[in-house]
Design a protein around this motif. Structure first.
Motif, PDB file in Angstrom:
ATOM      1  N   ASP A  22     -54.364 -49.349  -3.787  1.00 55.22           N
ATOM      2  CA  ASP A  22     -52.992 -49.408  -4.290  1.00 55.22           C
ATOM      3  C   ASP A  22     -52.284 -48.101  -3.948  1.00 55.22           C
ATOM      4  O   ASP A  22     -52.672 -47.031  -4.399  1.00 55.22           O
ATOM      5  CB  ASP A  22     -53.022 -49.622  -5.801  1.00 55.22           C
TER       6      ASP A  22
ATOM      7  N   ARG B 155     -52.963 -53.079 -10.245  1.00 62.04           N
ATOM      8  CA  ARG B 155     -54.102 -53.040 -11.173  1.00 62.04           C
ATOM      9  C   ARG B 155     -54.218 -54.305 -12.021  1.00 62.04           C
ATOM     10  O   ARG B 155     -55.302 -54.921 -12.079  1.00 62.04           O
ATOM     11  CB  ARG B 155     -54.023 -51.799 -12.059  1.00 62.04           C
ATOM     12  N   PRO B 156     -53.155 -54.741 -12.716  1.00 65.04           N
ATOM     13  CA  PRO B 156     -53.310 -55.961 -13.520  1.00 65.04           C
ATOM     14  C   PRO B 156     -53.615 -57.196 -12.678  1.00 65.04           C
ATOM     15  O   PRO B 156     -54.284 -58.124 -13.158  1.00 65.04           O
ATOM     16  CB  PRO B 156     -51.959 -56.092 -14.246  1.00 65.04           C
TER      17      PRO B 156
ATOM     18  N   VAL C 246     -55.529 -57.244 -10.009  1.00 69.15           N
ATOM     19  CA  VAL C 246     -56.965 -57.158  -9.749  1.00 69.15           C
ATOM     20  C   VAL C 246     -57.755 -57.504 -11.006  1.00 69.15           C
ATOM     21  O   VAL C 246     -58.690 -58.315 -10.970  1.00 69.15           O
ATOM     22  CB  VAL C 246     -57.334 -55.752  -9.243  1.00 69.15           C
ATOM     23  N   GLU C 247     -57.370 -56.911 -12.131  1.00 74.27           N
ATOM     24  CA  GLU C 247     -58.114 -57.131 -13.368  1.00 74.27           C
ATOM     25  C   GLU C 247     -58.096 -58.600 -13.784  1.00 74.27           C
ATOM     26  O   GLU C 247     -59.081 -59.102 -14.338  1.00 74.27           O
ATOM     27  CB  GLU C 247     -57.544 -56.243 -14.463  1.00 74.27           C
ATOM     28  N   SER C 248     -57.001 -59.300 -13.503  1.00 71.61           N
ATOM     29  CA  SER C 248     -56.906 -60.711 -13.897  1.00 71.61           C
ATOM     30  C   SER C 248     -57.805 -61.610 -13.068  1.00 71.61           C
ATOM     31  O   SER C 248     -58.040 -62.768 -13.446  1.00 71.61           O
ATOM     32  CB  SER C 248     -55.454 -61.186 -13.782  1.00 71.61           C
ATOM     33  N   ARG C 249     -58.327 -61.100 -11.961  1.00 73.76           N
ATOM     34  CA  ARG C 249     -59.148 -61.918 -11.062  1.00 73.76           C
ATOM     35  C   ARG C 249     -60.588 -61.423 -10.938  1.00 73.76           C
ATOM     36  O   ARG C 249     -61.395 -62.066 -10.259  1.00 73.76           O
ATOM     37  CB  ARG C 249     -58.488 -61.983  -9.669  1.00 73.76           C
ATOM     38  N   GLN C 250     -60.911 -60.317 -11.563  1.00 71.63           N
ATOM     39  CA  GLN C 250     -62.257 -59.763 -11.410  1.00 71.63           C
ATOM     40  C   GLN C 250     -63.339 -60.708 -11.918  1.00 71.63           C
ATOM     41  O   GLN C 250     -64.398 -60.833 -11.304  1.00 71.63           O
ATOM     42  CB  GLN C 250     -62.346 -58.407 -12.118  1.00 71.63           C
ATOM     43  N   ALA C 251     -63.079 -61.399 -13.009  1.00 61.40           N
ATOM     44  CA  ALA C 251     -64.095 -62.313 -13.561  1.00 61.40           C
ATOM     45  C   ALA C 251     -64.382 -63.454 -12.598  1.00 61.40           C
ATOM     46  O   ALA C 251     -65.542 -63.849 -12.406  1.00 61.40           O
ATOM     47  CB  ALA C 251     -63.631 -62.847 -14.919  1.00 61.40           C
TER      48      ALA C 251
ATOM     49  N   ARG D  71     -62.636 -54.290  -6.748  1.00 63.89           N
ATOM     50  CA  ARG D  71     -62.258 -52.991  -7.318  1.00 63.89           C
ATOM     51  C   ARG D  71     -60.811 -52.640  -6.990  1.00 63.89           C
ATOM     52  O   ARG D  71     -60.319 -52.954  -5.907  1.00 63.89           O
ATOM     53  CB  ARG D  71     -63.153 -51.873  -6.780  1.00 63.89           C
ATOM     54  N   HIS D  72     -60.171 -51.968  -7.919  1.00 60.16           N
ATOM     55  CA  HIS D  72     -58.833 -51.400  -7.715  1.00 60.16           C
ATOM     56  C   HIS D  72     -58.979 -49.895  -7.542  1.00 60.16           C
ATOM     57  O   HIS D  72     -59.618 -49.227  -8.346  1.00 60.16           O
ATOM     58  CB  HIS D  72     -57.935 -51.706  -8.916  1.00 60.16           C
TER      59      HIS D  72
END
Length: 317
Positions: free
Chosen positions: A57, A65-66, A68-73, A83-84
């Protein structure tokens, strides 16, 4: 007394490939790019190999960041680390350099945040490495334009697509690229070891809305040093052509800065510079409405704006 055997501990698969996505303030496009990567497979490698995805980024606000975090699972369920990484050095070249530094895999894959991968893209892009081994150093895929909800303009001919980083069109079959045949940084894979002692030039690549380019000169260095490059037209990504670029004025600006970039690159690497003899009446040029041009007159203006940019670079440091 019978003994109870404990189940063997799961062995984490070795990361063989690192997919690097450089992003800058385009969270919706980044999300679409990531969604196209769910289910992609390395293929060909041993069952103990896997891949990771790194989102670099380049915005201090970290809009990615959000996303990435929403798709990590979802990626974790498929054994794919996502990773972000925040890179504050401005420009796509700084982001690419950070991606190379962070990558765990021996193979690095680039895809841009405004691109979406076709089904089977990763497996097709990596197949030459598995089949041909050390005979291949770089693999390039094809890029198809995506006009979104807008129709393709009538004036935008196929031979102008290169200006939008689309449709290299070298062949319908996979083969090694010849000298003079190029590819885009947005859809390629290469051996990480080739970056030893090299980096993407941070003063040549895109920064924000700027149109200076040629950060990919590092690949030309690799190829000049003997790196074999393979082209796979079926390893396709779809590149969104942004609505504000679907006009002739943007295309003229794009070609002007391509001329600037090419001359700065030639000067940097000691390459032979071109010479043209032409006279331009700037007052008359300003009176021409480029939005009315098409066909050969439009092509002539594309060449002229490139030459103007190239000539202007002479006065730049």
């Amino acid at each position: 007394m019978p003994t109870t055997q404990r189940p063997a501990a799961a062995v984490a698969p070795e990361i063989a490939v690192s997919i690097v996505i450089c992003t800058y303030r385009r969270p919706e496009l980044l999300g679409a790019c990531l969604d196209s990567l769910i289910g992609q497979q390395v293929g060909g490698a041993s069952s103990g190999s896997a891949h990771e995805i790194l989102v670099i980024d380049n915005s201090a606000l970290a809009e990615g960041r959000p996303v990435v975090e929403s798709r990590q699972a979802a990626f974790a369920l498929r054994g794919v680390p996502l990773r972000h990484v925040l890179e504050t050095g401005p420009g796509v070249s700084s982001a690419r350099n950070r991606g190379v530094a962070e990558a765990v895999g021996e193979l690095i894959v680039f895809i841009d945040d405004d691109e979406r991968a076709c089904d089977g893209w990763l497996e097709r892009l990596l197949e030459p490495f598995h089949r041909l081994g050390d005979a291949v150093d770089i693999v390039a895929g094809e890029v198809e334009p995506d006009f979104g909800a807008l129709p393709r303009p009538d004036w935008l001919a196929d031979d102008m697509m290169h200006s939008f980083s689309c449709r290299w069109g070298w062949d319908s079959d996979s083969r090694f690229l010849r000298e003079g045949e190029w590819f885009g940084e947005g859809n390629c894979a290469f051996r990480k070891r080739l970056m030893a002692g090299r980096s993407f030039s941070t003063d040549l690549g895109r920064k924000g809305d700027g149109l200076l380019t040629n950060e990919g000169m590092v690949f030309m260095e690799m190829r000049s040093a003997g790196a074999a490059t393979y082209y796979v037209p079926s390893a396709t990504v779809f590149h969104l052509i942004h609505p504000d670029r679907l006009n002739r004025r943007w295309l003229m600006r794009r070609m002007f800065y391509q001329g600037v970039s090419n001359r700065l690159t030639q000067r940097r690497y000691g390459l032979r510079e071109q010479r043209w003899d032409f006279n331009v009446n700037l007052a008359k040029l300003a009176d021409i409405d480029v939005e009315t041009l098409e066909g050969e007159p439009l092509r002539a203006f594309i060449r002229l704006y490139y030459q103007l940019g190239y000539a202007s670079a002479l006065a730049m440091n």
